[in-house]
Design a protein around this motif. Structure first.
Motif, PDB file in Angstrom:
ATOM      1  N   THR A  96      -9.237  33.216  60.521  1.00  0.00           N
ATOM      2  CA  THR A  96     -10.322  32.278  60.228  1.00  0.00           C
ATOM      3  C   THR A  96     -11.642  32.800  60.782  1.00  0.00           C
ATOM      4  N   ILE A  97     -11.620  33.297  62.011  1.00  0.00           N
ATOM      5  CA  ILE A  97     -12.838  33.800  62.651  1.00  0.00           C
ATOM      6  C   ILE A  97     -13.397  35.007  61.903  1.00  0.00           C
ATOM      7  N   PHE A  98     -12.520  35.928  61.500  1.00  0.00           N
ATOM      8  CA  PHE A  98     -13.010  37.125  60.810  1.00  0.00           C
ATOM      9  C   PHE A  98     -13.531  36.801  59.411  1.00  0.00           C
ATOM     10  N   ILE A  99     -12.941  35.807  58.750  1.00  0.00           N
ATOM     11  CA  ILE A  99     -13.476  35.393  57.446  1.00  0.00           C
ATOM     12  C   ILE A  99     -14.877  34.825  57.625  1.00  0.00           C
ATOM     13  N   LEU A 100     -15.068  33.969  58.637  1.00  0.00           N
ATOM     14  CA  LEU A 100     -16.399  33.406  58.907  1.00  0.00           C
ATOM     15  C   LEU A 100     -17.381  34.503  59.312  1.00  0.00           C
ATOM     16  N   LEU A 101     -16.942  35.409  60.176  1.00  0.00           N
ATOM     17  CA  LEU A 101     -17.814  36.520  60.581  1.00  0.00           C
ATOM     18  C   LEU A 101     -18.290  37.318  59.371  1.00  0.00           C
ATOM     19  N   ASN A 102     -17.384  37.618  58.482  1.00  0.00           N
ATOM     20  CA  ASN A 102     -17.732  38.397  57.293  1.00  0.00           C
ATOM     21  C   ASN A 102     -18.758  37.660  56.435  1.00  0.00           C
ATOM     22  N   GLU A 103     -18.570  36.352  56.230  1.00  0.00           N
ATOM     23  CA  GLU A 103     -19.514  35.585  55.418  1.00  0.00           C
ATOM     24  C   GLU A 103     -20.881  35.502  56.096  1.00  0.00           C
ATOM     25  N   LEU A 104     -20.869  35.348  57.415  1.00  0.00           N
ATOM     26  CA  LEU A 104     -22.121  35.283  58.158  1.00  0.00           C
ATOM     27  C   LEU A 104     -22.880  36.603  58.058  1.00  0.00           C
ATOM     28  N   LEU A 105     -22.180  37.718  58.204  1.00  0.00           N
ATOM     29  CA  LEU A 105     -22.828  39.030  58.110  1.00  0.00           C
ATOM     30  C   LEU A 105     -23.304  39.315  56.693  1.00  0.00           C
ATOM     31  N   ASN A 106     -22.540  38.912  55.696  1.00  0.00           N
ATOM     32  CA  ASN A 106     -22.991  39.079  54.306  1.00  0.00           C
ATOM     33  C   ASN A 106     -24.297  38.342  54.056  1.00  0.00           C
ATOM     34  N   LEU A 107     -24.381  37.101  54.577  1.00  0.00           N
ATOM     35  CA  LEU A 107     -25.593  36.307  54.377  1.00  0.00           C
ATOM     36  C   LEU A 107     -26.772  36.948  55.097  1.00  0.00           C
ATOM     37  N   ALA A 108     -26.516  37.438  56.302  1.00  0.00           N
ATOM     38  CA  ALA A 108     -27.588  38.093  57.057  1.00  0.00           C
ATOM     39  C   ALA A 108     -28.072  39.356  56.343  1.00  0.00           C
ATOM     40  N   ILE A 109     -27.140  40.123  55.781  1.00  0.00           N
ATOM     41  CA  ILE A 109     -27.522  41.331  55.029  1.00  0.00           C
ATOM     42  C   ILE A 109     -28.368  40.958  53.823  1.00  0.00           C
ATOM     43  N   SER A 110     -28.005  39.879  53.137  1.00  0.00           N
ATOM     44  CA  SER A 110     -28.762  39.446  51.951  1.00  0.00           C
ATOM     45  C   SER A 110     -30.174  38.989  52.308  1.00  0.00           C
ATOM     46  N   ARG A 111     -30.399  38.637  53.573  1.00  0.00           N
ATOM     47  CA  ARG A 111     -31.727  38.235  54.041  1.00  0.00           C
ATOM     48  C   ARG A 111     -32.447  39.435  54.660  1.00  0.00           C
ATOM     49  N   LYS A 112     -32.547  40.472  53.869  1.00  0.00           N
ATOM     50  CA  LYS A 112     -33.247  41.705  54.272  1.00  0.00           C
ATOM     51  C   LYS A 112     -32.677  42.269  55.563  1.00  0.00           C
ATOM     52  N   GLU A 120     -28.931  45.153  63.414  1.00  0.00           N
ATOM     53  CA  GLU A 120     -28.957  44.854  61.993  1.00  0.00           C
ATOM     54  C   GLU A 120     -27.566  44.435  61.516  1.00  0.00           C
ATOM     55  N   ALA A 121     -27.560  43.480  60.587  1.00  0.00           N
ATOM     56  CA  ALA A 121     -26.286  42.918  60.126  1.00  0.00           C
ATOM     57  C   ALA A 121     -25.382  43.975  59.504  1.00  0.00           C
ATOM     58  N   SER A 122     -25.967  44.951  58.802  1.00  0.00           N
ATOM     59  CA  SER A 122     -25.143  45.993  58.178  1.00  0.00           C
ATOM     60  C   SER A 122     -24.416  46.821  59.233  1.00  0.00           C
ATOM     61  N   ASP A 123     -25.099  47.084  60.372  1.00  0.00           N
ATOM     62  CA  ASP A 123     -24.442  47.818  61.457  1.00  0.00           C
ATOM     63  C   ASP A 123     -23.341  46.973  62.093  1.00  0.00           C
ATOM     64  N   LEU A 124     -23.605  45.677  62.193  1.00  0.00           N
ATOM     65  CA  LEU A 124     -22.602  44.786  62.768  1.00  0.00           C
ATOM     66  C   LEU A 124     -21.363  44.701  61.881  1.00  0.00           C
ATOM     67  N   LYS A 125     -21.570  44.740  60.559  1.00  0.00           N
ATOM     68  CA  LYS A 125     -20.408  44.698  59.668  1.00  0.00           C
ATOM     69  C   LYS A 125     -19.555  45.943  59.863  1.00  0.00           C
ATOM     70  N   SER A 126     -20.182  47.091  60.094  1.00  0.00           N
ATOM     71  CA  SER A 126     -19.434  48.330  60.351  1.00  0.00           C
ATOM     72  C   SER A 126     -18.719  48.282  61.694  1.00  0.00           C
ATOM     73  N   GLU A 127     -19.226  47.461  62.590  1.00  0.00           N
ATOM     74  CA  GLU A 127     -18.623  47.358  63.915  1.00  0.00           C
ATOM     75  C   GLU A 127     -17.501  46.318  63.967  1.00  0.00           C
ATOM     76  N   TRP A 128     -17.627  45.252  63.124  1.00  0.00           N
ATOM     77  CA  TRP A 128     -16.693  44.142  63.202  1.00  0.00           C
ATOM     78  C   TRP A 128     -15.683  44.086  62.059  1.00  0.00           C
ATOM     79  N   ILE A 129     -16.104  44.449  60.849  1.00  0.00           N
ATOM     80  CA  ILE A 129     -15.247  44.230  59.682  1.00  0.00           C
ATOM     81  C   ILE A 129     -14.566  45.524  59.237  1.00  0.00           C
ATOM     82  N   PHE A 130     -15.323  46.491  58.764  1.00  0.00           N
ATOM     83  CA  PHE A 130     -14.731  47.792  58.430  1.00  0.00           C
ATOM     84  C   PHE A 130     -15.770  48.893  58.566  1.00  0.00           C
TER      85      PHE A 130
END
Length: 688
Positions: A96-112, A120-130
């Motif tokens: 549940t936490i990782f699904i929410l994390l992924n959605e939160l990072l996706n939204l942050a990436i979409s906001r420039k 930066e959210a894109s770096d965080l996605k590489s650190e947390w998701i894949f």
């Protein structure tokens, strides 16, 4: 077990690759759990910590995971001192936490590429998701193992690694994953940048967990059984899978072996089971009802004694841990008491077993071997396909003519309208043999129609309890599954009971109808639990008359919950329950009690789509007839035969339906009984 540390998420995940192992169930959290988690998260104030539960991890040593090709790509992604861990307990929360994390990072990436905690959210996605790697598959920091049915769905549909490889929702667990993703996406989409930062911080640093690291592999399975039951309870089918995997590990240790095929087979068969049970994504079939039915035919033990005898039998005896070493289980006394009247073998084999041999076997337990587990897994996996067919007739696939197949599907529809009672495992066994060429479709259809007749006359027309002759038929079910008896013997058993009990069941039926007219506010046939099925059978007779040899109907008309265009089938009162003033003057002279009786006689009831029922409301008969002419055959018949609707037409149609009942099931009523069924009251003394 190592010491218990309280850690935040960032400390748990730092440098670790987390995998959900094969013995774990899929993602089972639904709307209730998602909403509770989100409410807890947003309720955290300031720097407050929120205790979220227990996480139990098993560290997989490098020399072990290096032998698995699926982990080749993780070597460069693991930080020094950490590694690969299996999530033994807490996977529902972590997923549940990782699904929410992924959605939160996706939204942050979409906001420039919004920064969260100065990164930066894109770096965080590489650190947390894949983490993407040149020339290699990406490393997912949290996921299922690749062998899991839902690995591709999680990595591509949930974490969006490769949208071109999106998979369809094929089971309940995948459905739950998608619904969680959609839920959290909706919750955060309108949050401002500051609030997104706060939510990220809460997830990363303010959720606290009791973290256990399990060092002894044998403790892993025990931990799974005990700890996972503290959350959403595991089904017995899920517990059994874990137990079988544990037993495989113990047998390998006992024999100094390294057999991996039995473990792969367990995963393969359980994946097949869950695919079959989840064919209807919106209404998945019950795990434990399936497990119980297979236990009944495979072992042939009576379903009596304890509340869940199949669970006790499987976990405390058949696959008891000590059985690996030939030890007698503590539960043996209860087991013997439960099976003492049943001289069947406990291994599903075809050979007969005497009570003396059973007693000897209870004293000298035969050690459990890999072949025993393999055979059981093969049989239960195979059975799941045919058991699902008994529920979802559209899944039935056989080499036969379309007409034969439609006839079979229609019989299954009718059996389900009658709830199939305790004959579902027998029907599944018949499907298995039919699909394997041991039976032909015509003899199967003829037999199932006899079962249908027995169920209707015994439990719906008559008023026997569900347990009526249950032990006898469960024994026959087992004998048929294990090739100890033939379909012809079963056919004779059903026919004999139908004839022997028909008089008794006729008396029970008359008493039932008297009771519901006298004790249930005169609601009569409207509240008879066989009303829907009976009206279907009458409709089917009209359909057959209209279409000659065809013996099936479009099932959507008759589904209890849905029909064409999502309509719900209801029972229509021709003379309505709340008639409009001046529209039903034919009934004005009757007292209220007699009006209620007339409304709830068989002759006044029609099956009709819910939206049509509402639309017709309480209009007069001629207005209703204009709609009836476009409806089912029964409705058309009412509209075409009658210009008015009154007490005489209700009694006349009631008589026609009772005559149909007599002919359809070879039932006899005496004159007084028939009068009551057509009038809802006793025949006046000296009356005609």
């Amino acid at each position: 077990m190592a010491q218990n540390d309280v850690k935040k998420l960032s400390e748990i995940c730092n440098g670790k690759i987390l995998r959900i192992p094969d013995y774990q169930r899929g993602y089972s959290w639904g709307e209730k759990q998602r909403k509770e988690f989100w409410k807890d998260l947003v309720s955290i104030k300031g720097e407050q910590k929120h205790y979220t539960g227990t996480i139990s991890l098993e560290k997989i040593e490098q020399e072990v995971w290096e032998t698995k090709p699926e982990y080749n790509q993780i070597k460069g992604a693991i930080k020094k001192g950490d590694g690969l861990y299996y999530v033994v307990d807490g996977q529902q929360r972590l997923t549940t936490i990782f699904i929410l994390l992924n959605e939160l990072l996706n939204l942050a990436i979409s906001r420039k590429n919004l920064e969260l905690e100065d990164l930066e959210a894109s770096d965080l996605k590489s650190e947390w998701i894949f983490k993407k790697q040149d020339g290699k598959d990406p490393v997912f920091f949290f996921s299922y193992e690749e062998s899991n049915d839902n690995y591709g769905f999680m990595t591509n549909n949930i974490f969006e690694y490769d949208l071109n490889k999106n998979k369809d929702v094929t089971n309940l667990y995948a459905k739950n994953l998608k619904e969680a993703k959609d839920f959290f996406k909706e919750q955060i989409q309108n949050l401002n940048d500051e609030t997104l930062n706060i939510i990220f911080k809460k997830l990363k640093n303010q959720l606290s967990f009791s973290v256990y690291t399990i060092e002894n592999q044998e403790d892993v399975y025990i931990t799974f059984e005990s700890m996972n039951n503290r959350g959403k309870p595991l089904s017995t089918l899920e517990l059994l899978k874990n137990r079988l995997l544990y037993l495989i590990a113990l047998i390998n240790a006992r024999d100094n072996g390294e057999q991996q095929e039995p473990r792969k087979n367990i995963n393969k068969q359980w994946a097949e089971i869950y695919r079959n049970l989840g064919k209807d994504i919106e209404h998945p079939l019950n795990d434990d009802e399936f497990l119980k039915d297979h236990w009944l035919v495979y072992y042939g033990e009576p379903n009596k004694g304890k509340k869940e005898p199949y669970k006790s039998s499987l976990l405390d005896y058949k696959f008891y841990i000590g059985k690996v070493y030939g030890e007698k289980p503590e539960a043996i006394t209860d087991y013997e008491n439960n099976t003492s009247d049943n001289g069947e073998s406990d291994d599903g084999e075809d050979n007969d077993q005497s009570l003396a041999n059973n007693a000897e076997k209870s004293t000298n337990i035969t050690k459990l071997e890999m072949k025993d587990i393999d055979k059981y897994a093969d049989k239960i996996g195979e059975f799941s396909k045919y058991w699902a067919w008994t529920w979802i007739d559209n899944e039935i696939k056989l080499s036969c003519s379309n007409l034969e197949l439609e006839r079979l599907k229609n019989i299954i529809l009718r059996l389900n309208m009658l709830k199939m009672r305790h004959f579902r495992p027998l029907v599944a066994s018949i499907f298995l043999k039919l699909d394997n060429g041991k039976l032909n479709i015509n003899e199967v259809c003829n037999f199932l129609e006899i079962v249908e007749e027995y169920i209707f006359l015994t439990f719906v027309f008559g008023k026997e309890y569900t347990s009526h002759e249950i032990t006898t038929f469960q024994k026959l079910n087992h004998e048929f599954y294990t090739d100890k008896t033939e379909l012809s013997k079963l056919k004779s058993a059903f026919q004999k009971r139908i004839e022997q009990e028909k008089v008794k069941h006729t008396e029970q039926f008359i008493q039932r109808i008297r009771d519901i007219f006298n004790k249930d506010e005169n609601k009569g046939f409207y509240t008879w639990d066989g009303c829907r099925y009976f009206l279907y059978e009458y409709e089917r007779s009209l359909f057959k008359k209209e279409h000659g040899g065809k013996m099936f109907l479009n099932k959507e008309w008759w589904s209890k919950n849905k029909s064409d265009e999502g309509k719900t089938l209801t029972i229509e009162h021709i003379y309505p329950q709340t008639p409009k003033e001046n529209d039903w003057n034919e009934f004005d002279s009757f007292v209220d009690k007699d009006k209620k009786i007339l409304r709830n006689l068989l002759g006044n009831l029609l099956p009709i789509a819910n939206s049509e029922n509402i639309k017709l409301g309480n209009y007069n008969f001629l207005t209703k007839c204009s709609s009836y002419k476009q409806d089912c055959y029964s409705a058309k018949e009412v509209a075409e035969k009658n210009k008015v609707w009154n007490i005489d037409t209700i009694h006349k149609r009631s008589k026609e339906l009772i005559d149909f009942m007599k002919k359809q099931w070879s039932i006899e009523f005496n004159e007084d009984q028939e009068y009551y069924l057509t009038h809802g009251k006793e025949k006046p003394k000296g009356g005609k």
